[in-house]
Design an enzyme around this catalytic site. Structure first.
Site, mmCIF file in Angstrom:
data_model
loop_
_atom_site.group_PDB
_atom_site.id
_atom_site.type_symbol
_atom_site.label_atom_id
_atom_site.label_comp_id
_atom_site.label_asym_id
_atom_site.label_seq_id
_atom_site.Cartn_x
_atom_site.Cartn_y
_atom_site.Cartn_z
ATOM 1 N N SER A 22 0.826 -1.218 0.000
ATOM 2 C CA SER A 22 0.000 0.000 0.000
ATOM 3 C C SER A 22 0.851 1.255 0.000
ATOM 4 C CB SER A 22 -0.943 -0.008 1.206
ATOM 5 O OG SER A 22 -0.228 -0.246 2.401
ATOM 6 N N ASN A 109 -2.587 -2.783 12.762
ATOM 7 C CA ASN A 109 -4.035 -2.575 12.678
ATOM 8 C C ASN A 109 -4.486 -1.350 13.466
ATOM 9 O OD1 ASN A 109 -3.798 -4.947 11.324
ATOM 10 N ND2 ASN A 109 -4.986 -6.186 12.756
ATOM 11 N N THR A 154 -38.551 27.934 -11.205
ATOM 12 C CA THR A 154 -38.825 26.548 -10.813
ATOM 13 C C THR A 154 -39.131 25.841 -12.136
ATOM 14 O OG1 THR A 154 -41.190 26.944 -10.510
ATOM 15 C CG2 THR A 154 -39.807 27.164 -8.542
ATOM 16 N N SER A 277 -11.881 26.993 -27.569
ATOM 17 C CA SER A 277 -12.055 25.817 -28.411
ATOM 18 C C SER A 277 -10.863 25.738 -29.363
ATOM 19 C CB SER A 277 -13.351 25.957 -29.209
ATOM 20 O OG SER A 277 -13.304 25.147 -30.362
ATOM 21 N N LYS A 283 -15.253 30.799 -29.303
ATOM 22 C CA LYS A 283 -15.773 30.154 -28.098
ATOM 23 C C LYS A 283 -15.050 30.533 -26.823
ATOM 24 C CE LYS A 283 -17.991 26.408 -28.192
ATOM 25 N NZ LYS A 283 -19.224 26.077 -27.534
ATOM 26 N N ASN A 285 -15.562 28.755 -23.161
ATOM 27 C CA ASN A 285 -16.340 27.696 -22.519
ATOM 28 C C ASN A 285 -16.180 27.706 -21.007
ATOM 29 O OD1 ASN A 285 -17.205 26.720 -25.031
ATOM 30 N ND2 ASN A 285 -15.332 25.534 -25.278
ATOM 31 N N GLU A 290 -18.134 23.043 -15.640
ATOM 32 C CA GLU A 290 -18.582 21.724 -16.099
ATOM 33 C C GLU A 290 -17.834 20.618 -15.354
ATOM 34 O OE1 GLU A 290 -19.565 22.134 -20.698
ATOM 35 O OE2 GLU A 290 -17.846 23.304 -20.117
ATOM 36 N N TYR A 317 -9.975 -6.758 11.924
ATOM 37 C CA TYR A 317 -9.245 -6.276 10.750
ATOM 38 C C TYR A 317 -9.221 -7.280 9.607
ATOM 39 C CZ TYR A 317 -5.678 -4.437 7.685
ATOM 40 O OH TYR A 317 -5.029 -3.965 6.579
ATOM 41 N N GLN A 322 -7.387 -1.957 3.782
ATOM 42 C CA GLN A 322 -6.294 -1.179 3.186
ATOM 43 C C GLN A 322 -6.799 -0.313 2.033
ATOM 44 O OE1 GLN A 322 -2.168 -2.719 2.891
ATOM 45 N NE2 GLN A 322 -2.630 -2.989 0.730
ATOM 46 N N LYS A 325 -8.238 3.879 1.857
ATOM 47 C CA LYS A 325 -7.587 5.184 1.759
ATOM 48 C C LYS A 325 -7.667 5.874 0.392
ATOM 49 C CE LYS A 325 -4.406 3.104 4.522
ATOM 50 N NZ LYS A 325 -5.445 2.145 4.818
HETATM 51 N N1 ARG Z 1 -1.128 -1.454 5.106
HETATM 52 C C1 ARG Z 1 -2.098 -1.971 5.980
HETATM 53 C C2 ARG Z 1 -3.414 -1.174 5.836
HETATM 54 O O1 ARG Z 1 -3.382 -0.134 5.279
HETATM 55 C C3 ARG Z 1 -1.639 -1.888 7.382
HETATM 56 C C4 ARG Z 1 -2.251 -2.898 8.284
HETATM 57 C C5 ARG Z 1 -1.732 -4.242 7.981
HETATM 58 N N2 ARG Z 1 -2.258 -5.194 8.883
HETATM 59 C C6 ARG Z 1 -2.238 -6.527 8.644
HETATM 60 N N3 ARG Z 1 -2.798 -7.250 9.539
HETATM 61 N N4 ARG Z 1 -1.741 -7.010 7.564
HETATM 62 O O2 ARG Z 1 -4.465 -1.593 6.256
#
Ligand code: ARG
Length: 457
Positions: A22, A109, A154, A277, A283, A285, A290, A317, A322, A325
């Site tokens: 990650s 975790n 409206t 354009s 033009k 725009n 948009e 977990y 992961q 994010k």
């Molecule tokens: N990179 C992992 C995440 O973003 C970190 C946690 C990893 N934990 C595990 N039990 N493999 O979730």
């Protein structure tokens, strides 16, 4: 080699490693990870697990890493799986085997959930100030464009006249709700997972999670260790916040795009906020508007992504978490651009009040004609149909309501008297909407005052 595979018979398959890692996205949690580790080291020391000297060396090592990160000198290695392992690896290089003590009683975790929440709190603060900037721009427009009367629509049909300031403020209040929602997201993020271990709680009972929470700026530790490592409600709430804000921005963008058309011509965007354009030289725009409209679709997608990831999971977990994010980072990045762009666009656009004035159709006063009859004692339902007939009669004679002579009014209904003609005045029509929240200048002035007050908070 990973931090965890000393007893593996072969190294990880290369593509599997790519799927697993990650680091490409979670490296932006680097600063939060180091801050969390510094606090964790001091909690380990207070708990009697680290000696004074050990704490000092760990903190010095982490501070050096912080400098490296801030100055862009930190280098990642191909073996770094995620930001946590990267920093632990570097700490080992800087202070030696002692680095191995830092992860005592902690799991990635609870660590990642802590980093993510820390990042979220900071991001909420930054986005709140960008959102305030946009609210200020709307407020400034409401002040600058004071007195301009806009056809209120409206169904995209002219409905009733409103002050343009009133219309700008309508968008302001939607954003004010977004701002309050964002504050709640921040508040909900401020619960500390650290000290929950992998899922069952840290193995070291002398760890004081309350002090740890305070030290890191959280309001309290999460009360359940299983919940602590899997709760991503704060991320989902953030994405809902972003999606709804996106919808509000799209609504504003849509109207502004329409108002820039030749047919409307109500506003002109500053050149800095338009594109040309490649084919048609004439033009200009409204691409930024948009794109803002399109980004709302992107933001809704991010919310759907996260909820769908979370939906199939048991508690505690799972590695699926992961993937929480990227949608959050991307939503935050999108809004960090969209909010200031829209503020700049609003601050620089020109209002073509002449065009707006010419577009006002007198038939928009039909409701006031009905209200006039109501004041003469005629039930509203009947008054409504009489007013409709007046509008029709004027149209069939090719006249506007304002041009219709009194005898024509009286031919429709005898209750009309000379004073109906003085009713046909836009300011008079606005003035009637003086109840709280209405478009009468007095009411809008009060609204402006209220808007300034909430924003000052
Ligand atoms: N990179 C992992 C995440 O973003 C970190 C946690 C990893 N934990 C595990 N039990 N493999 O979730």
């Amino acid at each position: 080699m990973k931090l965890w595979n000393a007893h593996w018979s072969t190294s990880m398959d290369e593509l599997t490693a790519r799927l697993n890692d990650s680091l490409p996205f979670d490296q932006r949690l680097a600063i939060q990870d180091v801050r969390g580790s510094i606090a964790w080291a001091s909690a380990l020391h207070k708990a009697g697990i680290l000696q004074e000297g050990e704490l000092a060396r760990i903190v010095a090592g982490l501070s050096q890493i912080l400098d490296e990160l801030e100055e862009g000198r930190f280098t990642f290695q191909p073996s770094d799986e995620d930001i946590h392992t990267a920093i632990e690896r570097r700490l080992g290089e800087v202070i030696g085997a002692l680095a191995g003590k830092l992860h005592t009683g902690r799991s990635r975790n609870d660590q990642v959930a802590t980093d993510f929440r820390l990042w979220m709190m900071e991001t909420c603060d930054q986005l709140e100030s960008a959102l305030c900037g946009l609210q200020k721009a709307l407020l400034a427009r409401a002040e600058t464009d004071w007195g301009v009367i806009l056809p209120g629509y409206t169904h995209f049909q002219q409905a009733q006249p409103v002050l343009l300031s009133h219309w700008w403020l309508a968008h302001f209040w939607a954003l004010e709700r977004d701002r309050q929602r964002l504050k709640a997201v921040r508040e909900h993020s401020a619960m500390l997972p650290l000290g929950s271990g992998a899922l069952a709680g840290t193995g070291f009972a002398t760890i004081d999670r309350f002090t740890l929470a305070e030290q890191l700026g959280f309001s309290a530790p999460v009360p359940n260790s299983i919940d602590a490592v899997c709760d991503r409600d704060f991320a989902a709430e953030f994405l809902f916040w972003a999606a709804l804000l996106g919808v509000h921005l799209s609504r504003l963008a849509e109207a502004l795009i329409l108002y820039t058309t030749r047919e409307f011509g109500f506003i002109t965007l500053d050149d800095a906020y338009t594109t040309g354009s490649s084919l048609m030289p004439q033009k200009k725009n409204p691409d930024p508007l948009e794109l803002i409209r399109a980004k709302s679709g992107v933001l809704i997608g991010k919310l759907t992504t996260l909820l769908t990831i979370l939906k199939g999971l048991p508690s505690a977990y799972d590695k699926d978490l992961q993937e929480d994010k990227p949608p959050v980072f991307e939503a935050a990045d999108t809004l960090a651009v969209v909010l200031p762009v829209l503020s700049g666009l609003l601050n620089t656009l020109k209002i073509n009040s002449e065009r707006i004035h010419q577009s006002l159709d007198w038939s928009m006063l039909a409701t006031d004609v009905a209200d006039y009859l109501v004041e003469k004692g005629i039930p509203f339902r009947q008054a409504h149909s009489v007013a409709a007939r007046v509008v029709q009669r004027a149209a069939s004679l090719g006249l506007s309501l304002r041009e219709l002579p009194l005898d024509e009014w009286r031919a429709v209904h005898p209750a009309f008297e000379q004073d109906v003609l003085s009713l046909l005045d836009l300011s008079h029509c606005l003035d009637r909407r003086a109840a709280f929240g209405g478009t009468a200048p007095g009411a809008v002035r009060k609204q402006l005052e209220l808007a300034r007050t909430v924003l000052a908070d």
